[in-house]
Write a protein that holds these residues in place. Structure first.
Motif, PDB file in Angstrom:
ATOM      1  N   ASP A  71       0.833  -1.206   0.000  1.00  0.00           N
ATOM      2  CA  ASP A  71       0.000   0.000   0.000  1.00  0.00           C
ATOM      3  C   ASP A  71       0.866   1.255   0.000  1.00  0.00           C
ATOM      4  O   ASP A  71       0.515   2.266  -0.603  1.00  0.00           O
ATOM      5  N   LEU A  72       1.967   1.169   0.746  1.00  0.00           N
ATOM      6  CA  LEU A  72       2.885   2.288   0.927  1.00  0.00           C
ATOM      7  C   LEU A  72       4.287   1.898   0.494  1.00  0.00           C
ATOM      8  O   LEU A  72       4.629   0.713   0.424  1.00  0.00           O
ATOM      9  N   SER A  73       5.097   2.916   0.246  1.00  0.00           N
ATOM     10  CA  SER A  73       6.533   2.756   0.120  1.00  0.00           C
ATOM     11  C   SER A  73       7.156   3.408   1.355  1.00  0.00           C
ATOM     12  O   SER A  73       6.481   4.126   2.084  1.00  0.00           O
ATOM     13  N   LEU A  74       8.412   3.157   1.591  1.00  0.00           N
ATOM     14  CA  LEU A  74       9.082   3.859   2.680  1.00  0.00           C
ATOM     15  C   LEU A  74       9.142   5.353   2.386  1.00  0.00           C
ATOM     16  O   LEU A  74       8.993   6.188   3.280  1.00  0.00           O
ATOM     17  N   VAL A  75       9.343   5.708   1.110  1.00  0.00           N
ATOM     18  CA  VAL A  75       9.478   7.104   0.708  1.00  0.00           C
ATOM     19  C   VAL A  75       8.489   7.429  -0.402  1.00  0.00           C
ATOM     20  O   VAL A  75       8.354   6.677  -1.377  1.00  0.00           O
ATOM     21  N   GLY A  76       7.803   8.539  -0.253  1.00  0.00           N
ATOM     22  CA  GLY A  76       6.844   8.988  -1.261  1.00  0.00           C
ATOM     23  C   GLY A  76       5.958  10.073  -0.679  1.00  0.00           C
ATOM     24  O   GLY A  76       6.060  10.389   0.516  1.00  0.00           O
ATOM     25  N   PRO A  77       5.076  10.651  -1.466  1.00  0.00           N
ATOM     26  CA  PRO A  77       4.142  11.647  -0.932  1.00  0.00           C
ATOM     27  C   PRO A  77       3.261  11.045   0.162  1.00  0.00           C
ATOM     28  O   PRO A  77       2.851   9.884   0.065  1.00  0.00           O
ATOM     29  N   ARG A  78       2.995  11.803   1.186  1.00  0.00           N
ATOM     30  CA  ARG A  78       2.198  11.312   2.300  1.00  0.00           C
ATOM     31  C   ARG A  78       0.777  10.971   1.836  1.00  0.00           C
ATOM     32  O   ARG A  78       0.136  11.773   1.152  1.00  0.00           O
ATOM     33  N   PRO A  79       0.235   9.782   2.189  1.00  0.00           N
ATOM     34  CA  PRO A  79      -1.135   9.441   1.772  1.00  0.00           C
ATOM     35  C   PRO A  79      -2.161  10.279   2.529  1.00  0.00           C
ATOM     36  O   PRO A  79      -2.089  10.410   3.751  1.00  0.00           O
ATOM     37  N   LEU A  80      -3.109  10.832   1.807  1.00  0.00           N
ATOM     38  CA  LEU A  80      -4.105  11.712   2.408  1.00  0.00           C
ATOM     39  C   LEU A  80      -5.505  11.153   2.222  1.00  0.00           C
ATOM     40  O   LEU A  80      -5.715  10.147   1.542  1.00  0.00           O
ATOM     41  N   HIS A  81      -6.489  11.811   2.835  1.00  0.00           N
ATOM     42  CA  HIS A  81      -7.877  11.382   2.775  1.00  0.00           C
ATOM     43  C   HIS A  81      -8.357  11.248   1.333  1.00  0.00           C
ATOM     44  O   HIS A  81      -8.027  12.075   0.473  1.00  0.00           O
ATOM     45  N   THR A  82      -9.173  10.240   1.091  1.00  0.00           N
ATOM     46  CA  THR A  82      -9.754  10.079  -0.242  1.00  0.00           C
ATOM     47  C   THR A  82     -10.704  11.226  -0.575  1.00  0.00           C
ATOM     48  O   THR A  82     -10.916  11.526  -1.747  1.00  0.00           O
ATOM     49  N   ARG A  83     -11.252  11.887   0.440  1.00  0.00           N
ATOM     50  CA  ARG A  83     -12.174  12.989   0.152  1.00  0.00           C
ATOM     51  C   ARG A  83     -11.455  14.201  -0.436  1.00  0.00           C
ATOM     52  O   ARG A  83     -12.095  15.123  -0.930  1.00  0.00           O
ATOM     53  N   TYR A  84     -10.128  14.190  -0.393  1.00  0.00           N
ATOM     54  CA  TYR A  84      -9.375  15.290  -0.995  1.00  0.00           C
ATOM     55  C   TYR A  84      -9.238  15.137  -2.511  1.00  0.00           C
ATOM     56  O   TYR A  84      -8.832  16.088  -3.189  1.00  0.00           O
ATOM     57  N   LEU A  85      -9.536  13.958  -3.045  1.00  0.00           N
ATOM     58  CA  LEU A  85      -9.217  13.659  -4.438  1.00  0.00           C
ATOM     59  C   LEU A  85      -9.804  14.652  -5.430  1.00  0.00           C
ATOM     60  O   LEU A  85      -9.152  15.009  -6.421  1.00  0.00           O
ATOM     61  N   ASP A  86     -11.027  15.117  -5.188  1.00  0.00           N
ATOM     62  CA  ASP A  86     -11.628  16.049  -6.143  1.00  0.00           C
ATOM     63  C   ASP A  86     -11.310  17.510  -5.803  1.00  0.00           C
ATOM     64  O   ASP A  86     -11.856  18.425  -6.422  1.00  0.00           O
ATOM     65  N   TRP A 124      -0.285  23.636   2.741  1.00  0.00           N
ATOM     66  CA  TRP A 124      -0.662  22.589   1.797  1.00  0.00           C
ATOM     67  C   TRP A 124      -0.009  22.826   0.437  1.00  0.00           C
ATOM     68  O   TRP A 124       0.484  21.884  -0.198  1.00  0.00           O
ATOM     69  N   ASP A 125      -0.019  24.060  -0.049  1.00  0.00           N
ATOM     70  CA  ASP A 125       0.579  24.359  -1.352  1.00  0.00           C
ATOM     71  C   ASP A 125       2.057  23.992  -1.372  1.00  0.00           C
ATOM     72  O   ASP A 125       2.555  23.441  -2.367  1.00  0.00           O
ATOM     73  N   GLU A 126       2.759  24.288  -0.296  1.00  0.00           N
ATOM     74  CA  GLU A 126       4.182  23.947  -0.220  1.00  0.00           C
ATOM     75  C   GLU A 126       4.380  22.438  -0.214  1.00  0.00           C
ATOM     76  O   GLU A 126       5.285  21.908  -0.882  1.00  0.00           O
ATOM     77  N   LYS A 127       3.542  21.729   0.524  1.00  0.00           N
ATOM     78  CA  LYS A 127       3.644  20.268   0.561  1.00  0.00           C
ATOM     79  C   LYS A 127       3.437  19.661  -0.815  1.00  0.00           C
ATOM     80  O   LYS A 127       4.204  18.795  -1.263  1.00  0.00           O
ATOM     81  N   PHE A 128       2.384  20.115  -1.506  1.00  0.00           N
ATOM     82  CA  PHE A 128       2.070  19.534  -2.811  1.00  0.00           C
ATOM     83  C   PHE A 128       3.148  19.864  -3.839  1.00  0.00           C
ATOM     84  O   PHE A 128       3.451  19.042  -4.719  1.00  0.00           O
ATOM     85  N   ARG A 129       3.740  21.052  -3.752  1.00  0.00           N
ATOM     86  CA  ARG A 129       4.824  21.409  -4.658  1.00  0.00           C
ATOM     87  C   ARG A 129       6.007  20.461  -4.460  1.00  0.00           C
ATOM     88  O   ARG A 129       6.618  19.989  -5.435  1.00  0.00           O
ATOM     89  N   LEU A 130       6.331  20.154  -3.209  1.00  0.00           N
ATOM     90  CA  LEU A 130       7.423  19.228  -2.916  1.00  0.00           C
ATOM     91  C   LEU A 130       7.076  17.803  -3.341  1.00  0.00           C
ATOM     92  O   LEU A 130       7.940  17.058  -3.813  1.00  0.00           O
ATOM     93  N   ASP A 131       5.813  17.412  -3.177  1.00  0.00           N
ATOM     94  CA  ASP A 131       5.378  16.075  -3.609  1.00  0.00           C
ATOM     95  C   ASP A 131       5.597  15.886  -5.105  1.00  0.00           C
ATOM     96  O   ASP A 131       6.111  14.848  -5.555  1.00  0.00           O
ATOM     97  N   VAL A 132       5.183  16.880  -5.889  1.00  0.00           N
ATOM     98  CA  VAL A 132       5.327  16.786  -7.346  1.00  0.00           C
ATOM     99  C   VAL A 132       6.804  16.835  -7.736  1.00  0.00           C
ATOM    100  O   VAL A 132       7.234  16.148  -8.673  1.00  0.00           O
ATOM    101  N   GLN A 189      -1.406  19.205  -8.670  1.00  0.00           N
ATOM    102  CA  GLN A 189      -1.321  18.616  -7.346  1.00  0.00           C
ATOM    103  C   GLN A 189      -1.649  17.119  -7.378  1.00  0.00           C
ATOM    104  O   GLN A 189      -1.058  16.331  -6.644  1.00  0.00           O
ATOM    105  N   ALA A 190      -2.579  16.741  -8.244  1.00  0.00           N
ATOM    106  CA  ALA A 190      -3.003  15.339  -8.335  1.00  0.00           C
ATOM    107  C   ALA A 190      -1.893  14.432  -8.844  1.00  0.00           C
ATOM    108  O   ALA A 190      -1.968  13.208  -8.683  1.00  0.00           O
ATOM    109  N   ARG A 191      -0.841  15.004  -9.411  1.00  0.00           N
ATOM    110  CA  ARG A 191       0.276  14.201  -9.905  1.00  0.00           C
ATOM    111  C   ARG A 191       1.007  13.495  -8.764  1.00  0.00           C
ATOM    112  O   ARG A 191       1.786  12.574  -9.008  1.00  0.00           O
ATOM    113  N   ARG A 192       0.764  13.898  -7.538  1.00  0.00           N
ATOM    114  CA  ARG A 192       1.372  13.230  -6.388  1.00  0.00           C
ATOM    115  C   ARG A 192       0.962  11.763  -6.329  1.00  0.00           C
ATOM    116  O   ARG A 192       1.633  10.943  -5.684  1.00  0.00           O
ATOM    117  N   HIS A 193      -0.140  11.407  -6.999  1.00  0.00           N
ATOM    118  CA  HIS A 193      -0.616  10.023  -6.988  1.00  0.00           C
ATOM    119  C   HIS A 193      -0.015   9.171  -8.107  1.00  0.00           C
ATOM    120  O   HIS A 193      -0.423   8.025  -8.289  1.00  0.00           O
TER     121      HIS A 193
END
Length: 209
Positions: free
Chosen positions: A107-122, A152-160, A128-132
């Motif tokens: 389900d997870l890797s040791l390293v990757g974008p932090r998994p967030l609530h499914t209700r955030y998907l839309d 949140w914007d900073e987190k998603f920028r780092l995720d991508v 930002q969705a490229r984190r998936h």
């Protein structure tokens, strides 16, 4: 190294480290479970559906750190619901130990974008969705760059950024940086909250999670 080769090596590292860590931390996890049971009762584990690679849902497992909401007891926000034991577990990241099972399951890797609530998907922008595009992680670039102290914007920028520049050696470096962050207990809380406020997309951020 090709993306396919990097992903295969990454998965081999995930399985080897998660399996070894589960064995080595077993006594610690038993102790944490007993502490949670004594301070909060059952259930000992916190389960929540999160979005994995491609947005596919999975159940994340952690140790409980908060009481359930109970307005009659004044347990209405994160600060009031967080227990003394929970605060220690969060500050030391011991609440994350059960997520090693998620790593072993894939389900997870040791390293990757932090998994967030499914209700955030839309609520994500297309960027930002490229984190998936990759498997989410127990730790990641955003976690070692400020954790919940980031917006949140900073987190998603780092995720991508991670998605676009990931490598096996880069993952090893992020794991090493994670040890430093955990030891120094930095970025555990968002400004003005004990956790992170809910991501509301383009709407004002409100309800904590």
């Amino acid at each position: 190294m090709s993306t396919t080769g990097n992903d295969a090596l990454k998965r081999a590292l995930d399985v080897a480290v998660a399996a070894l860590a589960l064995v080595l931390t077993a006594p610690v996890q038993v102790g944490v479970a007993l502490a949670v049971l004594r301070s909060m009762g059952r259930p000992v584990l916190f389960r929540q559906v999160r979005a994995g690679m491609g947005g596919v849902p999975f159940t994340l497992v952690k140790f409980r750190t908060m009481h359930e909401p109970d307005p009659e007891r004044g347990l209405v926000d994160n600060a009031s619901r967080l227990t003394t034991v929970g605060r220690v577990l969060r500050s030391t990241s011991l609440d994350e130990l059960p997520t090693l099972w998620n790593v072993l399951r894939g389900d997870l890797s040791l390293v990757g974008p932090r998994p967030l609530h499914t209700r955030y998907l839309d609520r994500y922008t297309p960027e930002q969705a490229r984190r998936h595009e990759v498997r989410p992680g127990v730790t990641g670039l955003a976690q070692v760059s400020g954790r919940n102290a980031l917006s949140w914007d900073e987190k998603f920028r780092l995720d991508v950024h991670y998605v676009d520049h990931r490598s096996f050696l880069g993952d090893l470096a992020l794991l090493a940086r994670t040890v430093w962050v955990v030891v120094n207990r930095s970025g555990i809380s968002a400004p003005g909250d004990v956790a992170m406020p809910e991501f509301m997309g383009n709407a004002p951020q409100g309800e904590p999670t």
